[in-house]
Design a protein around this motif. Structure first.
Motif, PDB file in Angstrom:
ATOM      1  N   SER A 358     -33.569   3.104  75.046  1.00  0.00           N
ATOM      2  CA  SER A 358     -34.650   2.152  74.867  1.00  0.00           C
ATOM      3  C   SER A 358     -35.267   2.334  73.485  1.00  0.00           C
ATOM      4  N   PRO A 359     -35.521   1.231  72.773  1.00  0.00           N
ATOM      5  CA  PRO A 359     -35.955   1.386  71.388  1.00  0.00           C
ATOM      6  C   PRO A 359     -37.365   1.941  71.279  1.00  0.00           C
ATOM      7  N   ALA A 360     -37.591   2.627  70.165  1.00  0.00           N
ATOM      8  CA  ALA A 360     -38.951   3.028  69.856  1.00  0.00           C
ATOM      9  C   ALA A 360     -39.704   1.758  69.465  1.00  0.00           C
ATOM     10  N   GLN A 361     -41.020   1.869  69.260  1.00  0.00           N
ATOM     11  CA  GLN A 361     -41.786   0.696  68.863  1.00  0.00           C
ATOM     12  C   GLN A 361     -41.342   0.234  67.479  1.00  0.00           C
ATOM     13  N   PRO A 362     -41.266  -1.083  67.280  1.00  0.00           N
ATOM     14  CA  PRO A 362     -40.919  -1.550  65.943  1.00  0.00           C
ATOM     15  C   PRO A 362     -42.018  -1.237  64.929  1.00  0.00           C
ATOM     16  N   SER A 363     -41.660  -1.216  63.681  1.00  0.00           N
ATOM     17  CA  SER A 363     -42.682  -1.076  62.661  1.00  0.00           C
ATOM     18  C   SER A 363     -42.251  -1.833  61.414  1.00  0.00           C
ATOM     19  N   VAL A 364     -43.214  -2.094  60.546  1.00  0.00           N
ATOM     20  CA  VAL A 364     -42.946  -2.895  59.351  1.00  0.00           C
ATOM     21  C   VAL A 364     -43.140  -2.018  58.114  1.00  0.00           C
ATOM     22  N   VAL A 365     -42.177  -2.026  57.245  1.00  0.00           N
ATOM     23  CA  VAL A 365     -42.246  -1.222  56.024  1.00  0.00           C
ATOM     24  C   VAL A 365     -42.127  -2.174  54.841  1.00  0.00           C
ATOM     25  N   THR A 366     -42.921  -1.977  53.810  1.00  0.00           N
ATOM     26  CA  THR A 366     -42.755  -2.839  52.617  1.00  0.00           C
ATOM     27  C   THR A 366     -42.608  -1.972  51.373  1.00  0.00           C
ATOM     28  N   ASP A 367     -42.034  -2.558  50.359  1.00  0.00           N
ATOM     29  CA  ASP A 367     -41.870  -1.842  49.094  1.00  0.00           C
ATOM     30  C   ASP A 367     -41.849  -2.878  47.968  1.00  0.00           C
ATOM     31  N   ALA A 368     -42.828  -2.791  47.084  1.00  0.00           N
ATOM     32  CA  ALA A 368     -42.874  -3.752  45.971  1.00  0.00           C
ATOM     33  C   ALA A 368     -42.241  -3.163  44.724  1.00  0.00           C
ATOM     34  N   ARG A 369     -41.794  -1.920  44.802  1.00  0.00           N
ATOM     35  CA  ARG A 369     -41.268  -1.267  43.605  1.00  0.00           C
ATOM     36  C   ARG A 369     -39.742  -1.238  43.626  1.00  0.00           C
ATOM     37  N   ILE A 370     -39.166  -2.391  43.868  1.00  0.00           N
ATOM     38  CA  ILE A 370     -37.710  -2.415  43.892  1.00  0.00           C
ATOM     39  C   ILE A 370     -37.171  -3.432  42.886  1.00  0.00           C
ATOM     40  N   ALA A 371     -35.919  -3.235  42.531  1.00  0.00           N
ATOM     41  CA  ALA A 371     -35.238  -4.195  41.657  1.00  0.00           C
ATOM     42  C   ALA A 371     -33.896  -4.497  42.299  1.00  0.00           C
ATOM     43  N   ALA A 397     -25.039   7.617  37.345  1.00  0.00           N
ATOM     44  CA  ALA A 397     -26.300   7.502  36.602  1.00  0.00           C
ATOM     45  C   ALA A 397     -27.471   8.061  37.421  1.00  0.00           C
ATOM     46  N   GLY A 398     -27.172   8.633  38.587  1.00  0.00           N
ATOM     47  CA  GLY A 398     -28.220   9.234  39.416  1.00  0.00           C
ATOM     48  C   GLY A 398     -29.109   8.205  40.100  1.00  0.00           C
ATOM     49  N   VAL A 399     -28.583   6.991  40.284  1.00  0.00           N
ATOM     50  CA  VAL A 399     -29.395   5.936  40.900  1.00  0.00           C
ATOM     51  C   VAL A 399     -29.074   5.864  42.393  1.00  0.00           C
ATOM     52  N   ASN A 400     -30.098   5.960  43.225  1.00  0.00           N
ATOM     53  CA  ASN A 400     -29.871   5.872  44.673  1.00  0.00           C
ATOM     54  C   ASN A 400     -29.921   4.406  45.106  1.00  0.00           C
ATOM     55  N   ASP A 416     -34.697   1.551  43.162  1.00  0.00           N
ATOM     56  CA  ASP A 416     -36.068   1.780  42.736  1.00  0.00           C
ATOM     57  C   ASP A 416     -36.273   1.134  41.368  1.00  0.00           C
ATOM     58  N   VAL A 417     -37.396   0.464  41.191  1.00  0.00           N
ATOM     59  CA  VAL A 417     -37.610  -0.266  39.934  1.00  0.00           C
ATOM     60  C   VAL A 417     -37.570   0.674  38.729  1.00  0.00           C
ATOM     61  N   ASP A 418     -38.007   1.914  38.932  1.00  0.00           N
ATOM     62  CA  ASP A 418     -37.992   2.870  37.816  1.00  0.00           C
ATOM     63  C   ASP A 418     -36.581   3.247  37.388  1.00  0.00           C
ATOM     64  N   GLN A 419     -35.609   2.989  38.261  1.00  0.00           N
ATOM     65  CA  GLN A 419     -34.234   3.359  37.915  1.00  0.00           C
ATOM     66  C   GLN A 419     -33.426   2.145  37.436  1.00  0.00           C
ATOM     67  N   SER A 420     -34.104   0.983  37.332  1.00  0.00           N
ATOM     68  CA  SER A 420     -33.311  -0.222  37.086  1.00  0.00           C
ATOM     69  C   SER A 420     -32.712  -0.252  35.680  1.00  0.00           C
ATOM     70  N   ASP A 421     -33.440   0.269  34.683  1.00  0.00           N
ATOM     71  CA  ASP A 421     -32.884   0.280  33.320  1.00  0.00           C
ATOM     72  C   ASP A 421     -31.611   1.115  33.275  1.00  0.00           C
ATOM     73  N   ARG A 422     -31.724   2.274  33.902  1.00  0.00           N
ATOM     74  CA  ARG A 422     -30.561   3.157  33.924  1.00  0.00           C
ATOM     75  C   ARG A 422     -29.385   2.488  34.644  1.00  0.00           C
TER      76      ARG A 422
END
Ligand code: ADP
Ligand code: ASP
Ligand code: MG
Length: 618
Positions: A358-371, A397-400, A416-422
């Motif tokens: 049986s599933p755990a309760q749903p949850s909502v996650v947001t992230d504005a720092r993405i590219a 390049a070590g980018v996840n 991650d937006v900080d890794q987008s240049d790389r």
């Protein structure tokens, strides 16, 4: 006087009567003042018959001998059609793939074209002859002493025709077949399918790769790369058919025709924000309510990713423009609360019943720092190593990679937006793209104003493979997909989910993908050792799936396309097992026994039906 390449498919040359009709039509084109090269397929289903003959001898025929056998089908039809032309008084000559100088890779049964030397063909044309060329075949080396006969893969005569048109600089290429043009879907499955007035190359590439068998995807790729005007039309009528529109292409070498540059653009979108709903119930209607609510706010959604279920729950993640994050998040939270409410009352009703998984309760996650970083290019179709190369380059390049979504001609990764240049620097280097060529993530084709949904396709030949609990660190996707590429296994629809699980203190995510059914068990065997080294659970394979997709270059500008598709499926109680999107398509994996119902439901939902049923010959 224009030079025209006409290709006639198997049904169109399926009997001597039909061959005579084709000859009349070719002669008429010549009488109108054109030079004509004709490419033909084997008669009717004769290639299938040859495959069956081989299967009656052995389960494991050598691919060289298969090519030797299968290439004979086209030789029957070129000679008969040439005789029919000559009988009409039209000078004509038949030629094999080797005779017209089609040089391919040495990969038997799926060779790509390397170059074409059409001198002999041109000389014959200059003498006023029609040249009738065997489609689907080539030779593996330009050196006559050691050449081998190769074939281009099933359905490959379309590719022969467009490749010859490119090599000859033809005015246009006509694919003459048993339907009046490109239709909104396969009329054998949906009799209400209607004819498209036109379609862009990018849309057709997706449709062809997603199951619309009317055109070989590689033919569309060549037409797009060389800017060849391409039309699909009926072999029996003078109706105009459907034009596949391409942007004018710059000069491009004929060397390495099908292998040069698998990636021709790298895109970066810094204006994305991600919202994920974790642990939502895995049942029909959930995606429909979520994206229905988002569409009501007129918020355009970009990527949508739903990976494999866990227990009886699923995760759905999507991206919106950053300025829309607040509104989209509020909508997602409202839905989440409604789902939790439903779940609580459901659990109360079943309080005495055991609920395994049986599933755990749903949850909502947001992230504005993405590219979103994407590689794009028609040359990646059917080329297993390209996505793997992208993942490897990001890993080096070590980018996840947080999320992956693929289409036939694009692979997008959220980072991650900080890794987008790389990330971009690494990808430009890997794929030899100058950063000045960075393409903005914009509508795929600005030639015409395309409708949100142009057509719908179904692919029943895929299997779903899921790897649970892959460690969440750079390099994992690269290792998995590089290994598959080394085994020449083409992967489609790669999805890395949002769901993150701690297993023995290590953060993990699931990766799911699809391959051709014929490759699924090989993929499982190839990955077994690597997965045990990574400490992942076994690979799960499900062949009872089908992929239904909607394609339209205009969908990015219109809110609600995804919602409409998901609602159509929910209304028929069809559960969506996986979702992947790009700017111009949405694909859903559903159970195979619901495949045709799903296709019909989606086709109807977008009002694609015509007034009259399309006649499909037996
Ligand atoms: P040919 O032998 O002429 O190459 P194919 O059988 O390869 O013909 O392709 C034509 C068939 O493709 C049609 O008869 C139709 O059943 C099928 N088809 C699938 N999707 C589409 C589509 N979107 N538009 C037109 N035909 C389609
Ligand atoms: N005869 C080949 C096949 O049946 C090639 C073609 O028809 O395009 O696949
Ligand atoms: Mg075909």
């Amino acid at each position: 006087m224009a030079l025209v390449v006409q290709k006639y498919g198997g049904t169109s040359v399926g009997s001597t009567e039909r061959i005579r009709q084709v000859a009349q039509r070719v002669a008429k084109t010549v009488a109108e003042g054109h030079q004509v090269v004709v490419v033909v397929s084997a008669m009717g289903k004769s290639t299938d018959d040859l495959v069956a003959l081989a299967a009656a001898i052995t389960d494991n025929p050598s691919t060289r001998e298969l090519d030797m056998l299968l290439s004979t089908g086209e030789q029957v039809s070129i000679s008969l059609l040439t005789m029919a032309l000559q009988a009409l008084g039209q000078p004509a000559r038949s030629m094999t793939g080797a005779q017209v100088g089609i040089v391919t890779e040495a990969h038997h049964t799926r060779a790509r074209i390397l170059s074409i030397n059409p001198e002999r063909l041109r000389a014959a044309l200059d003498q006023g002859e029609v040249v009738v060329v065997a489609g689907f075949q080539g030779m593996s080396s330009g050196n006559a002493a050691d050449f081998e006969i190769t074939t281009l893969g099933r359905g490959g005569s379309d590719t022969s025709a467009v490749a010859l048109a490119a090599a000859l600089g033809a005015h246009h290429c006509e694919i003459c077949t048993d339907v009046p043009g490109i239709l909104t879907t396969d009329p054998r499955l949906v009799p209400e399918a209607s004819q498209m007035a036109e379609v862009t190359c990018d849309e057709m590439l997706e449709l062809a790769s997603l199951g619309a068998s009317v055109l070989h995807p590689r033919a569309v790729e060549i037409a797009r790369n060389y800017g060849i005007p391409l039309v699909v039309r009926s072999s029996w009528t003078d109706q105009p058919g459907t034009w596949v529109r391409s942007r004018p292409a710059g000069p491009r070498s004929l060397e390495g025709m099908e292998i040069a540059r698998p990636v021709d653009g790298i895109e970066l979108d810094l204006n994305q924000a991600k919202i994920a709903l974790l642990q939502v119930p895995d049942r029909p209607g959930v995606a429909a309510s979520l994206f229905g609510a988002i569409a009501e706010q007129s918020l355009p959604v970009d990527l949508i990713i739903q990976s494999i279920y866990e227990g009886n729950a699923n995760d759905i993640a999507f991206t919106v423009q950053r300025e829309n994050l607040g509104e989209a998040e509020a909508t997602a939270i409202a839905l989440y609360e409604q789902l939790s409410q439903e779940q609580r009352s459901h659990q109360e009703q079943r309080a005495h019943q055991e609920q395994p998984g049986s599933p755990a309760q749903p949850s909502v996650v947001t992230d504005a720092r993405i590219a979103k970083v994407s590689i794009a290019g028609a040359g990646m179709i059917g080329r297993p190593g390209v996505a793997a190369q992208m993942f490897q380059s990001l890993s080096d390049a070590g980018v996840n990679i947080q999320m992956i979504s693929t289409s036939e001609v694009k692979v997008s990764c959220l980072v991650d937006v900080d890794q987008s240049d790389r990330a971009i620097t690494a990808l430009c280097k890997t794929f030899d793209i100058h950063s000045s060529n960075l393409a903005p993530a914009e509508p795929a084709d600005s030639l015409v104003t395309p409708p949100p949904v142009r057509g719908v396709a179904l692919d029943r030949a895929q299997a779903q493979l899921a790897i649970r609990h892959v460690p969440d660190r750079p390099g994992m996707a690269a290792r998995i997909f590089t290994l598959l590429a080394q085994h020449q296994i083409s992967v489609d629809m790669i999805i890395q989910s949002q769901r993150c699980r701690q297993i023995n203190g290590i953060a993990t995510r699931d990766i799911a993908f699809t391959t051709a059914q014929a490759d699924a068990l090989r993929a499982q065997a190839a990955l077994a050792e690597l997965l045990s080294q990574m400490g992942c659970a076994e690979l799960e394979v499900n062949s009872q799936v089908a992929k239904v997709s909607v394609v339209g270059a205009g969908m990015v500008q219109v809110a609600g396309v995804a919602a409409r598709m998901f609602q159509a499926l929910a209304d028929r109680q069809i559960n969506i097992q996986m979702i992947a999107t790009s700017e111009i398509k949405i694909s859903c994996l559903v159970a195979d026994d619901q495949a045709v119902a799903a296709l019909r439901a989606v086709h109807a939902a977008f009002d694609l039906a015509g007034d009259r049923a399309i006649e499909v010959p037996a």
